[in-house]
Motif scaffolding. Structure first.
Motif, PDB file in Angstrom:
ATOM      1  N   ALA A  67       0.788  -1.098  -0.090  1.00 52.95           N
ATOM      2  CA  ALA A  67      -0.061  -0.011   0.155  1.00 52.95           C
ATOM      3  C   ALA A  67       0.829   1.415  -0.232  1.00 52.95           C
ATOM      4  O   ALA A  67       0.631   2.253  -0.777  1.00 52.95           O
ATOM      5  CB  ALA A  67      -0.850   0.005   1.201  1.00 52.95           C
ATOM      6  N   PHE A  68       1.866   1.376   0.917  1.00 56.00           N
ATOM      7  CA  PHE A  68       2.878   2.302   0.776  1.00 56.00           C
ATOM      8  C   PHE A  68       3.411   2.445  -0.441  1.00 56.00           C
ATOM      9  O   PHE A  68       3.628   3.500  -1.065  1.00 56.00           O
ATOM     10  CB  PHE A  68       3.926   2.080   1.952  1.00 56.00           C
ATOM     11  CG  PHE A  68       5.029   3.244   1.631  1.00 56.00           C
ATOM     12  CD1 PHE A  68       5.084   4.320   2.001  1.00 56.00           C
ATOM     13  CD2 PHE A  68       6.143   2.621   0.999  1.00 56.00           C
ATOM     14  CE1 PHE A  68       6.247   5.141   1.852  1.00 56.00           C
ATOM     15  CE2 PHE A  68       7.337   3.275   0.873  1.00 56.00           C
ATOM     16  CZ  PHE A  68       7.227   4.925   1.262  1.00 56.00           C
ATOM     17  N   SER A  69       4.044   1.441  -1.132  1.00 56.83           N
ATOM     18  CA  SER A  69       4.866   1.444  -2.484  1.00 56.83           C
ATOM     19  C   SER A  69       3.849   2.064  -3.526  1.00 56.83           C
ATOM     20  O   SER A  69       4.226   2.867  -4.286  1.00 56.83           O
ATOM     21  CB  SER A  69       5.160  -0.124  -2.894  1.00 56.83           C
ATOM     22  OG  SER A  69       6.017  -0.432  -1.697  1.00 56.83           O
ATOM     23  N   ILE A  70       2.482   1.651  -3.635  1.00 51.78           N
ATOM     24  CA  ILE A  70       1.647   2.303  -4.465  1.00 51.78           C
ATOM     25  C   ILE A  70       1.694   3.607  -4.445  1.00 51.78           C
ATOM     26  O   ILE A  70       1.514   4.528  -5.257  1.00 51.78           O
ATOM     27  CB  ILE A  70       0.254   1.480  -4.406  1.00 51.78           C
ATOM     28  CG1 ILE A  70       0.364   0.132  -4.843  1.00 51.78           C
ATOM     29  CG2 ILE A  70      -0.765   2.217  -5.353  1.00 51.78           C
ATOM     30  CD1 ILE A  70      -0.809  -0.769  -4.597  1.00 51.78           C
ATOM     31  N   ALA A  71       1.400   4.206  -2.936  1.00 54.44           N
ATOM     32  CA  ALA A  71       1.087   5.661  -2.887  1.00 54.44           C
ATOM     33  C   ALA A  71       2.313   6.253  -3.255  1.00 54.44           C
ATOM     34  O   ALA A  71       2.265   7.396  -3.666  1.00 54.44           O
ATOM     35  CB  ALA A  71       0.859   5.648  -1.337  1.00 54.44           C
ATOM     36  N   TYR A  72       3.592   5.779  -2.798  1.00 58.47           N
ATOM     37  CA  TYR A  72       4.520   6.619  -3.308  1.00 58.47           C
ATOM     38  C   TYR A  72       5.021   6.628  -4.731  1.00 58.47           C
ATOM     39  O   TYR A  72       5.455   7.544  -5.223  1.00 58.47           O
ATOM     40  CB  TYR A  72       6.223   5.695  -2.513  1.00 58.47           C
ATOM     41  CG  TYR A  72       7.257   6.061  -2.753  1.00 58.47           C
ATOM     42  CD1 TYR A  72       7.661   7.506  -2.922  1.00 58.47           C
ATOM     43  CD2 TYR A  72       8.355   5.364  -2.487  1.00 58.47           C
ATOM     44  CE1 TYR A  72       8.774   7.973  -3.233  1.00 58.47           C
ATOM     45  CE2 TYR A  72       9.629   5.601  -2.833  1.00 58.47           C
ATOM     46  CZ  TYR A  72       9.819   7.245  -2.912  1.00 58.47           C
ATOM     47  OH  TYR A  72      11.428   7.661  -2.990  1.00 58.47           O
ATOM     48  N   ALA A  73       4.686   5.337  -5.422  1.00 62.76           N
ATOM     49  CA  ALA A  73       4.759   5.540  -6.748  1.00 62.76           C
ATOM     50  C   ALA A  73       3.857   6.304  -7.666  1.00 62.76           C
ATOM     51  O   ALA A  73       4.371   7.324  -8.276  1.00 62.76           O
ATOM     52  CB  ALA A  73       4.631   3.962  -7.300  1.00 62.76           C
ATOM     53  N   LYS A  74       2.674   6.441  -6.946  1.00 60.95           N
ATOM     54  CA  LYS A  74       1.603   7.252  -7.463  1.00 60.95           C
ATOM     55  C   LYS A  74       2.337   8.758  -7.332  1.00 60.95           C
ATOM     56  O   LYS A  74       2.005   9.726  -8.017  1.00 60.95           O
ATOM     57  CB  LYS A  74       0.402   7.255  -6.850  1.00 60.95           C
ATOM     58  CG  LYS A  74      -0.418   5.966  -7.371  1.00 60.95           C
ATOM     59  CD  LYS A  74      -1.839   5.941  -6.681  1.00 60.95           C
ATOM     60  CE  LYS A  74      -2.560   4.729  -7.419  1.00 60.95           C
ATOM     61  NZ  LYS A  74      -3.838   4.530  -6.784  1.00 60.95           N
ATOM     62  N   LYS A  75       2.821   9.188  -6.026  1.00 59.76           N
ATOM     63  CA  LYS A  75       3.219  10.449  -5.760  1.00 59.76           C
ATOM     64  C   LYS A  75       4.393  10.638  -6.844  1.00 59.76           C
ATOM     65  O   LYS A  75       4.666  11.988  -7.395  1.00 59.76           O
ATOM     66  CB  LYS A  75       3.853  10.580  -4.412  1.00 59.76           C
ATOM     67  CG  LYS A  75       4.343  11.757  -3.895  1.00 59.76           C
ATOM     68  CD  LYS A  75       3.126  12.783  -3.728  1.00 59.76           C
ATOM     69  CE  LYS A  75       3.820  14.121  -3.037  1.00 59.76           C
ATOM     70  NZ  LYS A  75       2.770  15.063  -2.824  1.00 59.76           N
ATOM     71  N   MET A  76       5.389   9.982  -7.081  1.00 61.51           N
ATOM     72  CA  MET A  76       6.456  10.358  -8.072  1.00 61.51           C
ATOM     73  C   MET A  76       5.933  10.488  -9.457  1.00 61.51           C
ATOM     74  O   MET A  76       6.329  11.413 -10.306  1.00 61.51           O
ATOM     75  CB  MET A  76       7.514   8.795  -8.081  1.00 61.51           C
ATOM     76  CG  MET A  76       8.321   8.697  -6.930  1.00 61.51           C
ATOM     77  SD  MET A  76       9.720   7.580  -7.211  1.00 61.51           S
ATOM     78  CE  MET A  76       9.004   6.167  -6.579  1.00 61.51           C
ATOM     79  N   VAL A  77       4.538   9.608  -9.942  1.00 63.15           N
ATOM     80  CA  VAL A  77       4.190   9.990 -11.175  1.00 63.15           C
ATOM     81  C   VAL A  77       3.347  11.346 -10.984  1.00 63.15           C
ATOM     82  O   VAL A  77       3.350  12.174 -12.102  1.00 63.15           O
ATOM     83  CB  VAL A  77       3.067   8.904 -11.288  1.00 63.15           C
ATOM     84  CG1 VAL A  77       2.525   9.240 -12.785  1.00 63.15           C
ATOM     85  CG2 VAL A  77       4.039   7.419 -11.462  1.00 63.15           C
ATOM     86  N   GLU A  78       2.562  11.733  -9.887  1.00 65.38           N
ATOM     87  CA  GLU A  78       1.850  13.111  -9.826  1.00 65.38           C
ATOM     88  C   GLU A  78       3.078  13.910 -10.232  1.00 65.38           C
ATOM     89  O   GLU A  78       2.730  15.181 -10.767  1.00 65.38           O
ATOM     90  CB  GLU A  78       1.503  13.198  -8.391  1.00 65.38           C
ATOM     91  CG  GLU A  78       0.917  14.222  -8.310  1.00 65.38           C
ATOM     92  CD  GLU A  78       0.197  14.440  -6.933  1.00 65.38           C
ATOM     93  OE1 GLU A  78       0.393  15.475  -6.249  1.00 65.38           O
ATOM     94  OE2 GLU A  78      -0.333  13.390  -6.435  1.00 65.38           O
ATOM     95  N   ASN A  79       4.392  13.815  -9.728  1.00 66.39           N
ATOM     96  CA  ASN A  79       5.653  14.834  -9.625  1.00 66.39           C
ATOM     97  C   ASN A  79       6.333  14.867 -10.858  1.00 66.39           C
ATOM     98  O   ASN A  79       7.121  15.596 -11.418  1.00 66.39           O
ATOM     99  CB  ASN A  79       6.392  14.573  -8.655  1.00 66.39           C
ATOM    100  CG  ASN A  79       5.999  15.170  -7.232  1.00 66.39           C
ATOM    101  OD1 ASN A  79       4.741  15.328  -6.957  1.00 66.39           O
ATOM    102  ND2 ASN A  79       6.784  15.553  -6.338  1.00 66.39           N
ATOM    103  N   GLY A  80       5.913  14.005 -11.963  1.00 66.45           N
ATOM    104  CA  GLY A  80       6.434  13.869 -13.326  1.00 66.45           C
ATOM    105  C   GLY A  80       7.135  12.666 -13.599  1.00 66.45           C
ATOM    106  O   GLY A  80       7.548  12.496 -14.753  1.00 66.45           O
ATOM    107  N   ALA A  81       7.149  11.474 -12.810  1.00 66.71           N
ATOM    108  CA  ALA A  81       7.958  10.262 -13.328  1.00 66.71           C
ATOM    109  C   ALA A  81       7.128   9.615 -14.423  1.00 66.71           C
ATOM    110  O   ALA A  81       5.843   9.661 -14.271  1.00 66.71           O
ATOM    111  CB  ALA A  81       8.029   9.254 -12.289  1.00 66.71           C
ATOM    112  N   ASP A  82       7.402   8.917 -15.406  1.00 62.72           N
ATOM    113  CA  ASP A  82       6.841   8.530 -16.313  1.00 62.72           C
ATOM    114  C   ASP A  82       7.239   7.070 -16.696  1.00 62.72           C
ATOM    115  O   ASP A  82       6.585   6.134 -17.370  1.00 62.72           O
ATOM    116  CB  ASP A  82       7.047   9.119 -17.819  1.00 62.72           C
ATOM    117  CG  ASP A  82       8.333   9.136 -18.151  1.00 62.72           C
ATOM    118  OD1 ASP A  82       9.102   8.321 -18.423  1.00 62.72           O
ATOM    119  OD2 ASP A  82       8.677  10.466 -18.414  1.00 62.72           O
TER     120      ASP A  82
END
Length: 339
Positions: free
Chosen positions: A180-195
């Motif tokens: 659950a943490f990993s998903i939230a963290y990954a989504k945050k990175m994507v929100e900030n521009g990771a593709d």
């Protein structure tokens, strides 16, 4: 065939589409001392400060020539975020986890309610935003994170491998939490521009835990993370250390777009072992990229390319003392390769 931007090219490769040539990237850590000296951003400060992290991540492109930018450089930020004791890194060495915070199911609940803007997790996300604002229209912005199984091991310590055998309740609850943490963290990175998302899960090894426990404690949780990224149209790369040959089909079953294999895997065998995932790798970061000449690296690169990998890359994280000219030899070979 059309020419593509580096961003378009990597996305097409990872999703099995045709391209003009191979992309030149590293899905594993890219920081080296020579890059630090060239850009003025040094470990350990570049692990702690978003501006410095972005500057060193950028150096992989501006100094070495990688056609992507990637952060962070280590896999301890997640454990530190939850209070694990960390042995500080140096200019040449990455930090490591030396203390743990979960001994029982009750300890897991104490870790809830986290804020992803805090700690080095927040630093990584801010560094991604800096890089995306500067390069996001042209270059792939690669976010990287420790996988949920290895994060669980960091949280639980050396008891983790015994606990998944003897205390299934703790094992599964900790995997649910870490995922659950990993998903939230990954989504945050994507929100900030990771593709593009790289999942580095070194202890989630078929060699270490076998097929039965890999299917129970790894595949369902990798699948959840990969599915979350698919919903955002973000391709995923999975890297697990060691000889993963026997486990490649299980690794692929999570739905990842690509599997990064290390130097212990025969790349031709890996290519044949998967159905849809593309294979990334697998030049030895020590015995080839660090300790050999550019000419030798080109020879070994040709062998790996001839084996049919989709992306030529280091088999694991780049050693900090690796000469820039050696990495550039790998980059040159990748850019010259047409499928």
């Amino acid at each position: 065939m059309s020419n593509y931007t580096p961003k378009e090219r990597l996305a097409r490769i990872l999703t099995g589409q045709s391209v003009d040539r191979m992309a030149a990237i590293s899905v594993t850590q890219t920081g080296t001392v020579e890059q630090m000296e060239a850009c003025g951003a040094f470990w350990p400060a570049a692990n702690e400060d978003a501006e410095l992290m972005a500057k060193l991540g950028e150096a992989g492109h501006t100094v070495v020539g990688f056609e992507a930018v990637r952060v962070p450089f280590d896999i301890t930020a997640e454990a530190e975020f939850f209070g694990c004791k960390i042995k500080a890194g140096t200019q040449e060495q990455q930090p490591s986890v030396v203390g743990h915070v979960v001994k029982s199911v009750d300890d897991i609940s104490k870790l809830e309610g986290y804020n992803l803007d805090h700690g080095r997790i927040g630093v990584v996300c801010e560094a991604i935003k800096i890089l995306a604002d500067k390069y996001g229209n042209e270059l792939p912005i690669i976010g990287s994170m420790i996988g949920p199984f290895s994060l669980a091991q960091h949280l639980n310590g050396d008891d983790w491998f015994m606990n998944i055998f003897t205390d299934e309740n703790l094992g599964l609850k900790l995997m649910e939490f870490s995922t659950a943490f990993s998903i939230a963290y990954a989504k945050k990175m994507v929100e900030n521009g990771a593709d593009t998302m790289v999942i580095i899960d070194p202890t989630a090894s078929y060699q270490l835990i076998g097929a039965e426990f890999y299917e129970k404690f790894v595949v369902p949780y990798h699948t959840k993370l990969v599915d979350a990224m698919k919903e955002l149209n973000v391709p995923t790369v999975l890297h697990i250390c060691g000889d993963t040959t026997a486990g490649l089909a299980l690794m692929e079953s999570s739905g990842v777009n690509a599997i990064s294999v290390d130097q212990n895997v025969d790349p031709a065998t890996a290519v044949k072992a998967v159905k849809k995932a593309v294979i990334v790798g697998n030049l030895d970061p020590v015995n080839v990229l660090w300790n050999k000449t550019p000419e030798f690296i080109k020879e070994k690169s040709k062998e790996v390319l001839d084996a049919g990998v989709a992306l030529l890359a280091p088999g694991c994280g780049i050693v900090s003392k690796t000469p820039t000219v050696n990495l550039q030899a790998m980059v040159e070979m990748a850019k010259a390769h047409k499928y």
